[in-house]
Write a protein that holds these residues in place. Structure first.
Motif, PDB file in Angstrom:
ATOM      1  N   ALA A 176      83.912 -56.881  28.856  1.00 46.61           N
ATOM      2  CA  ALA A 176      84.493 -57.323  27.578  1.00 46.61           C
ATOM      3  C   ALA A 176      84.557 -58.845  27.529  1.00 46.61           C
ATOM      4  CB  ALA A 176      85.878 -56.710  27.385  1.00 46.61           C
ATOM      5  N   LYS A 177      85.003 -59.459  28.611  1.00 44.31           N
ATOM      6  CA  LYS A 177      85.021 -60.926  28.667  1.00 44.31           C
ATOM      7  C   LYS A 177      83.600 -61.467  28.648  1.00 44.31           C
ATOM      8  CE  LYS A 177      89.409 -61.345  31.130  1.00 44.31           C
ATOM      9  NZ  LYS A 177      90.046 -61.749  32.391  1.00 44.31           N
ATOM     10  N   GLY A 178      82.678 -60.745  29.280  1.00 41.77           N
ATOM     11  CA  GLY A 178      81.280 -61.154  29.276  1.00 41.77           C
ATOM     12  C   GLY A 178      80.695 -61.193  27.879  1.00 41.77           C
ATOM     13  N   ARG A 179      81.035 -60.191  27.053  1.00 43.62           N
ATOM     14  CA  ARG A 179      80.532 -60.177  25.665  1.00 43.62           C
ATOM     15  C   ARG A 179      81.018 -61.400  24.890  1.00 43.62           C
ATOM     16  NH1 ARG A 179      81.211 -54.732  26.586  1.00 43.62           N
ATOM     17  NH2 ARG A 179      83.327 -54.635  25.746  1.00 43.62           N
ATOM     18  N   VAL A 180      82.266 -61.789  25.107  1.00 40.75           N
ATOM     19  CA  VAL A 180      82.815 -62.979  24.439  1.00 40.75           C
ATOM     20  C   VAL A 180      82.028 -64.217  24.864  1.00 40.75           C
ATOM     21  CG1 VAL A 180      84.846 -64.467  24.237  1.00 40.75           C
ATOM     22  CG2 VAL A 180      85.119 -61.980  24.171  1.00 40.75           C
ATOM     23  N   LEU A 181      81.726 -64.322  26.136  1.00 39.15           N
ATOM     24  CA  LEU A 181      80.972 -65.470  26.638  1.00 39.15           C
ATOM     25  C   LEU A 181      79.546 -65.491  26.095  1.00 39.15           C
ATOM     26  CD1 LEU A 181      82.303 -65.309  30.273  1.00 39.15           C
ATOM     27  CD2 LEU A 181      82.753 -67.143  28.635  1.00 39.15           C
ATOM     28  N   VAL A 182      78.934 -64.323  25.989  1.00 40.98           N
ATOM     29  CA  VAL A 182      77.578 -64.241  25.427  1.00 40.98           C
ATOM     30  C   VAL A 182      77.604 -64.694  23.961  1.00 40.98           C
ATOM     31  CG1 VAL A 182      75.744 -62.641  24.756  1.00 40.98           C
ATOM     32  CG2 VAL A 182      76.727 -62.519  27.052  1.00 40.98           C
ATOM     33  N   GLU A 183      78.613 -64.275  23.227  1.00 46.19           N
ATOM     34  CA  GLU A 183      78.749 -64.708  21.831  1.00 46.19           C
ATOM     35  C   GLU A 183      78.904 -66.224  21.730  1.00 46.19           C
ATOM     36  OE1 GLU A 183      82.007 -62.425  20.272  1.00 46.19           O
ATOM     37  OE2 GLU A 183      80.886 -60.541  20.398  1.00 46.19           O
ATOM     38  N   ALA A 184      79.454 -66.848  22.761  1.00 45.38           N
ATOM     39  CA  ALA A 184      79.628 -68.301  22.779  1.00 45.38           C
ATOM     40  C   ALA A 184      78.384 -69.025  23.295  1.00 45.38           C
ATOM     41  CB  ALA A 184      80.839 -68.665  23.641  1.00 45.38           C
ATOM     42  N   GLY A 185      77.348 -68.265  23.684  1.00 52.50           N
ATOM     43  CA  GLY A 185      76.089 -68.877  24.087  1.00 52.50           C
ATOM     44  C   GLY A 185      75.772 -68.834  25.573  1.00 52.50           C
TER      45      GLY A 185
ATOM     46  N   MET B  88      62.367 -85.106  24.969  1.00 55.28           N
ATOM     47  CA  MET B  88      63.104 -84.016  24.382  1.00 55.28           C
ATOM     48  C   MET B  88      64.141 -83.530  25.386  1.00 55.28           C
ATOM     49  SD  MET B  88      61.594 -80.564  22.767  1.00 55.28           S
ATOM     50  CE  MET B  88      62.076 -79.108  23.620  1.00 55.28           C
ATOM     51  N   CYS B  89      65.351 -83.347  24.935  1.00 56.01           N
ATOM     52  CA  CYS B  89      66.449 -82.902  25.795  1.00 56.01           C
ATOM     53  C   CYS B  89      66.597 -81.388  25.690  1.00 56.01           C
ATOM     54  CB  CYS B  89      67.740 -83.584  25.377  1.00 56.01           C
ATOM     55  SG  CYS B  89      69.104 -83.217  26.457  1.00 56.01           S
ATOM     56  N   VAL B  90      66.547 -80.735  26.831  1.00 58.76           N
ATOM     57  CA  VAL B  90      66.698 -79.288  26.869  1.00 58.76           C
ATOM     58  C   VAL B  90      68.184 -78.979  27.047  1.00 58.76           C
ATOM     59  CG1 VAL B  90      66.087 -77.199  28.124  1.00 58.76           C
ATOM     60  CG2 VAL B  90      64.420 -79.037  27.886  1.00 58.76           C
ATOM     61  N   PRO B  91      68.747 -78.092  26.228  1.00 56.25           N
ATOM     62  CA  PRO B  91      70.172 -77.777  26.380  1.00 56.25           C
ATOM     63  C   PRO B  91      70.440 -77.073  27.705  1.00 56.25           C
ATOM     64  CG  PRO B  91      69.156 -76.339  24.744  1.00 56.25           C
ATOM     65  CD  PRO B  91      68.118 -77.343  25.148  1.00 56.25           C
ATOM     66  N   ASP B  92      71.645 -77.283  28.198  1.00 52.42           N
ATOM     67  CA  ASP B  92      72.043 -76.622  29.436  1.00 52.42           C
ATOM     68  C   ASP B  92      72.166 -75.129  29.223  1.00 52.42           C
ATOM     69  OD1 ASP B  92      72.244 -78.987  30.901  1.00 52.42           O
ATOM     70  OD2 ASP B  92      74.323 -79.301  30.293  1.00 52.42           O
ATOM     71  N   THR B  93      71.901 -74.386  30.276  1.00 53.66           N
ATOM     72  CA  THR B  93      72.110 -72.943  30.277  1.00 53.66           C
ATOM     73  C   THR B  93      73.312 -72.657  31.155  1.00 53.66           C
ATOM     74  OG1 THR B  93      69.747 -72.523  30.042  1.00 53.66           O
ATOM     75  CG2 THR B  93      71.100 -70.710  30.897  1.00 53.66           C
ATOM     76  N   VAL B  94      74.268 -71.935  30.621  1.00 46.35           N
ATOM     77  CA  VAL B  94      75.452 -71.563  31.383  1.00 46.35           C
ATOM     78  C   VAL B  94      75.328 -70.087  31.724  1.00 46.35           C
ATOM     79  CG1 VAL B  94      77.966 -71.316  31.332  1.00 46.35           C
ATOM     80  CG2 VAL B  94      76.878 -73.305  30.259  1.00 46.35           C
ATOM     81  N   ILE B  95      75.409 -69.786  33.023  1.00 44.32           N
ATOM     82  CA  ILE B  95      75.349 -68.413  33.496  1.00 44.32           C
ATOM     83  C   ILE B  95      76.701 -68.096  34.119  1.00 44.32           C
ATOM     84  CG2 ILE B  95      74.256 -66.793  35.083  1.00 44.32           C
ATOM     85  CD1 ILE B  95      71.734 -68.558  34.904  1.00 44.32           C
ATOM     86  N   VAL B  96      77.303 -67.021  33.667  1.00 44.47           N
ATOM     87  CA  VAL B  96      78.611 -66.613  34.165  1.00 44.47           C
ATOM     88  C   VAL B  96      78.465 -65.276  34.876  1.00 44.47           C
ATOM     89  CG1 VAL B  96      80.972 -66.015  33.518  1.00 44.47           C
ATOM     90  CG2 VAL B  96      79.752 -67.799  32.249  1.00 44.47           C
ATOM     91  N   ILE B  97      79.079 -65.184  36.050  1.00 43.34           N
ATOM     92  CA  ILE B  97      79.123 -63.925  36.794  1.00 43.34           C
ATOM     93  C   ILE B  97      80.570 -63.449  36.751  1.00 43.34           C
ATOM     94  CG2 ILE B  97      78.743 -62.781  39.000  1.00 43.34           C
ATOM     95  CD1 ILE B  97      76.977 -65.255  39.744  1.00 43.34           C
ATOM     96  N   GLY B  98      80.771 -62.225  36.344  1.00 47.09           N
ATOM     97  CA  GLY B  98      82.126 -61.702  36.272  1.00 47.09           C
ATOM     98  C   GLY B  98      82.130 -60.186  36.352  1.00 47.09           C
TER      99      GLY B  98
END
Length: 122
Positions: free
Chosen positions: A15-24, A1-11
């Motif tokens: 407002a930009k963070g909310r957009v990134l969260v909406e994108a996963g 089973m392949c586990v999807p990657d987790t992307v963590i963004v620090i910023g």
């Protein structure tokens, strides 16, 4: 089973963070020119994940004048060097499978805004 990657963004921009969260992505708000805030977010990420496989560092905030952080450090040095060093070294223990692969990007070098390069075009 392949586990999807987790992307963590620090910023710094929620407002930009909310957009990134909406994108996963996961978003952590931090001021990476602050050593204390950089270490805080490193601890948060360390509690959140078991492994960091890659680290992409793109903190870019140009300042035409010398500025100091609240900790008394030169701002550009703290943002472009210290935060990247701390993230690379202190997230290393989270990398259980292999050493962290990191990639850094900085603003293009050149004269400060409004300054001539000393060359002319013909």
């Amino acid at each position: 089973m392949c586990v999807p990657d987790t992307v963590i963004v620090i910023g710094s921009d929620p407002a930009k963070g909310r957009v990134l969260v909406e994108a996963g992505a996961r978003f952590h708000q931090a001021d990476l020119s602050s050593v204390a805030d950089t270490r805080r977010v490193i601890a948060e990420i360390g509690r959140e994940v078991d492994a960091v496989d890659a680290l992409l560092l793109f903190a870019n905030r140009l300042s035409p004048r010398r500025r100091e952080t609240a900790e008394g450090l030169e701002h550009t040095f703290a943002l472009y060097y210290l935060s990247r060093y701390l993230l690379s070294v202190e997230l290393g223990p989270c990398s259980t499978r292999a050493p962290i692969r990191s990639s850094s990007a900085s603003p293009a070098s050149g004269p400060p805004p409004g300054r001539s390069t000393g060359t002319t075009s013909s």
